[in-house]
Design an enzyme around this catalytic site. Structure first.
Site, PDB file in Angstrom:
ATOM      1  N   LYS A 119     -66.938   0.971 -23.556  1.00 22.73           N
ATOM      2  CA  LYS A 119     -67.804  -0.644 -22.830  1.00 22.73           C
ATOM      3  C   LYS A 119     -68.580  -0.648 -24.570  1.00 22.73           C
ATOM      4  O   LYS A 119     -68.459  -0.006 -25.629  1.00 22.73           O
ATOM      5  CB  LYS A 119     -68.955   0.003 -22.210  1.00 22.73           C
ATOM      6  CG  LYS A 119     -70.273  -0.399 -21.125  1.00 22.73           C
ATOM      7  CD  LYS A 119     -69.363  -0.897 -20.033  1.00 22.73           C
ATOM      8  CE  LYS A 119     -70.104  -1.657 -19.684  1.00 22.73           C
ATOM      9  NZ  LYS A 119     -69.666  -1.750 -17.814  1.00 22.73           N
TER      10      LYS A 119
HETATM   11  P1  NAD Z   1     -75.275 -10.271 -13.438  1.00 23.77           P
HETATM   12  O1  NAD Z   1     -76.156 -10.626 -14.138  1.00 23.77           O
HETATM   13  O2  NAD Z   1     -74.545 -11.033 -12.521  1.00 23.77           O
HETATM   14  O3  NAD Z   1     -76.312  -9.973 -11.930  1.00 23.77           O
HETATM   15  C1  NAD Z   1     -78.039  -9.041 -11.705  1.00 23.77           C
HETATM   16  C2  NAD Z   1     -78.665  -9.442 -11.021  1.00 23.77           C
HETATM   17  O4  NAD Z   1     -79.666  -8.822 -10.824  1.00 23.77           O
HETATM   18  C3  NAD Z   1     -79.134 -11.157 -11.058  1.00 23.77           C
HETATM   19  O5  NAD Z   1     -79.232 -11.589  -9.582  1.00 23.77           O
HETATM   20  C4  NAD Z   1     -80.611 -10.696 -11.669  1.00 23.77           C
HETATM   21  O6  NAD Z   1     -81.611 -11.436 -11.054  1.00 23.77           O
HETATM   22  C5  NAD Z   1     -80.979  -9.231 -10.881  1.00 23.77           C
HETATM   23  N1  NAD Z   1     -81.728  -8.029 -10.905  1.00 23.77           N
HETATM   24  C6  NAD Z   1     -82.177  -8.111 -12.187  1.00 23.77           C
HETATM   25  N2  NAD Z   1     -83.232  -7.063 -12.482  1.00 23.77           N
HETATM   26  C7  NAD Z   1     -83.132  -6.920 -11.239  1.00 23.77           C
HETATM   27  C8  NAD Z   1     -84.797  -6.404 -10.253  1.00 23.77           C
HETATM   28  N3  NAD Z   1     -85.217  -5.299 -11.000  1.00 23.77           N
HETATM   29  N4  NAD Z   1     -84.297  -6.707  -9.175  1.00 23.77           N
HETATM   30  C9  NAD Z   1     -84.254  -7.495  -8.203  1.00 23.77           C
HETATM   31  N5  NAD Z   1     -82.953  -8.154  -9.019  1.00 23.77           N
HETATM   32  C10 NAD Z   1     -83.176  -8.282 -10.546  1.00 23.77           C
HETATM   33  O7  NAD Z   1     -75.151  -8.910 -13.181  1.00 23.77           O
HETATM   34  P2  NAD Z   1     -73.188  -8.527 -11.888  1.00 23.77           P
HETATM   35  O8  NAD Z   1     -71.704  -8.435 -13.654  1.00 23.77           O
HETATM   36  O9  NAD Z   1     -73.596  -8.952 -11.160  1.00 23.77           O
HETATM   37  O10 NAD Z   1     -73.807  -6.729 -12.444  1.00 23.77           O
HETATM   38  C11 NAD Z   1     -75.004  -6.188 -11.363  1.00 23.77           C
HETATM   39  C12 NAD Z   1     -74.834  -4.064 -11.756  1.00 23.77           C
HETATM   40  O11 NAD Z   1     -73.508  -4.292 -12.032  1.00 23.77           O
HETATM   41  C13 NAD Z   1     -75.099  -3.898 -13.700  1.00 23.77           C
HETATM   42  O12 NAD Z   1     -75.041  -2.049 -13.403  1.00 23.77           O
HETATM   43  C14 NAD Z   1     -73.406  -4.168 -13.898  1.00 23.77           C
HETATM   44  O13 NAD Z   1     -72.997  -3.028 -14.656  1.00 23.77           O
HETATM   45  C15 NAD Z   1     -72.315  -3.112 -12.654  1.00 23.77           C
HETATM   46  N6  NAD Z   1     -71.294  -3.434 -12.650  1.00 23.77           N
HETATM   47  C16 NAD Z   1     -71.200  -5.303 -12.514  1.00 23.77           C
HETATM   48  C17 NAD Z   1     -69.541  -5.598 -12.217  1.00 23.77           C
HETATM   49  C18 NAD Z   1     -69.031  -6.789 -12.667  1.00 23.77           C
HETATM   50  O14 NAD Z   1     -67.442  -6.671 -12.166  1.00 23.77           O
HETATM   51  N7  NAD Z   1     -69.556  -7.269 -12.659  1.00 23.77           N
HETATM   52  C19 NAD Z   1     -68.575  -4.016 -11.861  1.00 23.77           C
HETATM   53  C20 NAD Z   1     -69.476  -3.537 -11.813  1.00 23.77           C
HETATM   54  C21 NAD Z   1     -70.267  -2.687 -12.001  1.00 23.77           C
END
Ligand code: NAD
Length: 429
Positions: A119
């Site tokens: 990462k």
């Molecule tokens: P992103 O930046 O696209 O979305 C994050 C979302 O969370 C946004 O809508 C933001 O407004 C919201 N948010 C932040 N803090 C918040 C809170 N306190 N309450 C409510 N909403 C809140 O990120 P993503 O790619 O969707 O990733 C989200 C999570 O999933 C992370 O932990 C990431 O590591 C994990 N993840 C992502 C992927 C991927 O393929 N993108 C894969 C596995 C895991």
């Protein structure tokens, strides 16, 4: 042009002092206490293989130079090259990357793909940077870690704050420095550059399969089950959309702006269109506005945290009223919260299983890039389903075999597979 307000007021005071790598070690210890592996075999799993910090001098649009800090951690590569996203977030630090890299190693082992875990990230606020600034940060970051990445070494992907656009710059910077085109250095790319069909929604689709399989095990099905989704970015929005399309009743959705609630079920495609237009879910017509913490306390069949780490903590775990938690985000539940939830009979399906759909299709993208031959979206989705259901069944039978919770079972499976690979390879030099 800058893109406005910061989306990073995560509203989690616990996060300020919390070291997620401590959670990784605690979760590992819990699994080791049951599995009782040889101590010498377990010891390397408590240490990242490589941790790198780089300084990135970047020219900002106003003409001044800003020196940002970037990270890349490879946790383990005993089963294959490192694999893991790049996070752009103001609070990202080395400990976050260590934890996220470890979770990637366990995740790749659970879905049985030939990768280790890695990462990286840059401490910056992408929503308040112009496209030009983002491009310069990305190119400098990739130049600084150039020797540490590559299709057989360590393959980055998107994470919070990065996108296919950013992955295109990663691919271009690496290819320009090499002198030939190397699409396999990074996944989550736009499709014209060797991206895979289905990659963008893969994590959400994997969550759909995981939720469906979990409900089956408790004698329920998706149709009519109520779901609350925290976070409406890549993971949350795709999971909500696919769950809605499969017949689940998505009653609440949140983003940093707040949470919207309708006990009769939200029209998710319309919420998506509204959020694309306004940049937030708050204000979606005909819904009740809730505080973000209230969403986590709703009485629903399934709570799907898909925002950030440490959202369900010792402070709110006793108030969670969902029967099942499907972890869309990485590390949304702390170990202390896990214990409380377990005592209260809440079934937690861990991140390292539930959200593995993204890395599975990243693996498919890497395979397609290396072959130079691309699959249709239906083929990608079918193969994803097979991988996710296979991993789910493996975790569930481990859970039954050791009579443990699903997270400990997932850790046991990962640790067993990684230790086995290390044993077969032997100790070099
Ligand atoms: P992103 O930046 O696209 O979305 C994050 C979302 O969370 C946004 O809508 C933001 O407004 C919201 N948010 C932040 N803090 C918040 C809170 N306190 N309450 C409510 N909403 C809140 O990120 P993503 O790619 O969707 O990733 C989200 C999570 O999933 C992370 O932990 C990431 O590591 C994990 N993840 C992502 C992927 C991927 O393929 N993108 C894969 C596995 C895991």
């Amino acid at each position: 042009m800058k893109r406005g307000r910061s989306a990073f007021k995560s509203g989690t005071p616990a996060r300020v002092h919390r070291n997620p790598f401590d959670d990784v070690l605690e979760q590992l210890d819990r699994a080791a206490a049951v599995l009782q592996p040889d101590a010498d075999a377990l010891a390397p799993l408590r240490h990242p293989k490589r941790q790198v910090i780089v300084s990135l001098p970047v020219l900002m649009d106003d003409g001044h130079l800003k020196v940002l800090e970037g990270y890349r951690v490879m946790y383990d590569n005993s089963r294959g090259p490192g694999k893991g996203g790049i996070r752009y977030h103001p609070e990202v630090n080395l400990d976050d990357c260590k934890a996220l890299a470890a979770w990637m190693a366990w995740k790749c082992a659970i879905v049985d793909i030939p990768f280790g875990g890695a990462k990286g990230g840059v401490a910056c606020d992408p929503l308040n940077m112009s496209e030009g600034e983002l491009e310069r940060v990305t190119r400098r970051y990739i130049s600084e870690i150039f020797d540490l990445i590559g299709p057989t070494v360590d393959i980055p992907a998107p994470d919070v704050g990065t996108s296919p656009r950013v992955m295109a710059w990663v691919m271009d910077t690496f290819s320009m420095k090499k002198g030939y085109v190397e699409p396999g250095v990074v996944t989550g790319k736009p499709i014209p550059l060797g991206g895979s069909s289905g990659r963008l929604e893969a994590t959400g689709r994997g969550l759909l399969f995981t939720t469906r399989e979990t409900l089956k095990r408790v004698g329920r099905d998706l149709s009519g089950s109520s779901v609350a989704v925290q976070g409406f970015g890549n993971v949350g929005s795709n999971a909500a959309r696919l769950l809605h399309a499969a017949g689940a009743r998505v009653v609440a959705i949140s983003d940093v702006s707040g949470a919207i609630y309708d006990p009769d079920g939200l029209d998710v495609p319309r919420v998506l269109a509204y959020s694309r237009e306004t940049g937030q879910v708050r204000g979606f017509p005909g819904t009740q506005l809730l505080d973000n913490p209230q969403l986590l306390r709703l009485s629903v069949d399934v709570l799907l945290p898909a925002a950030m780490e440490a959202q369900i903590t010792v402070d709110n775990a006793s108030e969670v009223r969902a029967r099942i938690i499907i972890e869309g985000a990485n590390g949304p539940t702390t170990p202390e919260a896990d214990e409380i939830l377990m005592k209260r009979g809440v079934l937690v399906v861990p991140d390292i299983l539930a959200n593995a759909g993204g890395v599975v299709v990243s693996y498919f993208e890497w395979v397609q890039d290396r072959y130079g031959y691309f699959w249709k979206e239906a083929e990608v989705n079918d193969r994803l389903e097979e991988k996710m259901v296979g991993a789910f069944d493996a975790v569930w039978s481990t859970r039954e075999r050791f009579e443990v919770d699903a997270r400990t079972a997932a850790y046991i499976l990962a640790v067993e597979r990684i230790i086995e690979a290390r044993r077969l390879r032997g100790l070099y030099a």
